[in-house]
Design an enzyme around this catalytic site. Structure first.
Site, PDB file in Angstrom:
ATOM      1  CB  CYS A 168      45.086  28.115  40.832  1.00 43.13           C
ATOM      2  SG  CYS A 168      46.260  28.083  42.005  1.00 43.13           S
ATOM      3  NE  ARG A 216      39.914  42.741  51.428  1.00 40.27           N
ATOM      4  CZ  ARG A 216      39.185  41.915  50.693  1.00 40.27           C
ATOM      5  NH1 ARG A 216      39.384  40.382  51.438  1.00 40.27           N
ATOM      6  NH2 ARG A 216      39.212  41.703  49.060  1.00 40.27           N
ATOM      7  N   GLY A 254      37.073  44.203  59.577  1.00 36.80           N
ATOM      8  CA  GLY A 254      36.004  45.111  59.425  1.00 36.80           C
ATOM      9  C   GLY A 254      35.059  44.990  58.797  1.00 36.80           C
TER      10      GLY A 254
END
Length: 274
Positions: A114, A257, A259
């Site tokens: 970036c 994430r 889960g």
């Protein structure tokens, strides 16, 4: 012998800079004094010749230099570095190597980082030699979810100012991350992880890297050179990164994430304990 001198006595050289700005909530303005992430142009000089100029954070500069030199194949260990002086005020590092100025390709590659990172692309025509060897490294899905929490917990600069990427390295069979790198450039964080590992004598082979930013092809090359077979991110990999990962025998996990996650390549390394 590795020598290190850091010259720093200016407020500009802190990784964050205080700024005053106006925040709107709905139509109501409010004057705020808060930190924003700093950004500098940082040049690495080897044997009095400019090797490269990077855009980076004024933070963890010594491991950035060591890691960049190593991952670009310009040194094999810290023993190759006779002297390293980081002068933050001048935004440069002065390096003396045991074997003089390294043999570098004339062609530089602007990476997809970036902040417009640079790589010499020394290995592009020799990709197979960096293929991660067959291993018995396995990770449970729940372990990856735990590492995401660890990534958040250790993102100190991000919590202070935002606008920064974080990467962590967990050693093979390690209980918790020992190395944490933060920078405005996600590829810079891997250079910093490698530099820290070399300086602290921490093995990277067989470990796990989890990053906050997008996984790009150059990050997969860096991971392969580090001998890391599992790379994860809270966001996505690129298609080219996945093609590189397939050839280099690296497991790529995206959108990790609490889960759930996607396993894109070499999914055999992610296994639920029986």
């Amino acid at each position: 012998m590795l020598l290190d001198s850091v010259d720093s006595n200016s407020e500009e050289l802190t990784p964050v800079v205080s700024r005053r700005y106006v925040r709107y909530v709905g139509g109501r303005p409010e004057t705020i004094d808060a930190d924003v992430i700093g950004e500098i142009r940082f040049s690495i000089f080897v044997e009095d010749r400019e090797l490269v100029t990077l855009m980076c954070s004024a933070w963890q500069l010594k491991p950035l230099v060591i890691g960049f030199l190593y991952l670009e194949g310009l040194i094999e260990s810290v023993d190759d570095v006779q002297m390293l002086r980081v002068c933050a005020e001048d935004r440069l590092a002065d390096v003396r190597l045991a074997n003089g100025f390294p043999d570098v390709p004339p062609r530089k590659i602007l990476t997809s980082g970036c902040t417009g990172g640079v790589s010499f692309g020394k290995y592009l025509d020799q990709i197979e030699q960096f293929r991660v060897a067959a291993d018995d490294v396995r990770v449970a899905p729940g372990r990856m979810y735990e590492l995401l929490r660890a990534l958040y917990d250790r993102s100190h600069l991000y919590r202070q100012s935002g606008g920064v990427h974080t990467s962590i390295l967990v050693e093979r069979d390690g209980a918790a991350p020992r190395l944490v790198a933060e920078d405005i450039g996600r590829h810079n964080t891997l250079d910093k992880l490698q530099g820290m590992a070399l300086l602290e004598g921490i093995p990277t082979r067989g470990g796990v890297i989890l990053a906050s930013g997008r996984i790009s092809s150059e990050m997969l090359f860096k991971a392969a050179i580090m001998g890391v077979p599992i790379v994860g991110s809270r966001t996505s990999p690129t298609n080219l990164a996945l093609a590189v990962a397939e050839r280099l025998n690296i497991t790529v996990c995206g959108y990790v994430r609490q889960g759930s996650m996607n396993v894109y390549t070499h999914a055999f390394r992610v296994a639920t304990p029986q």
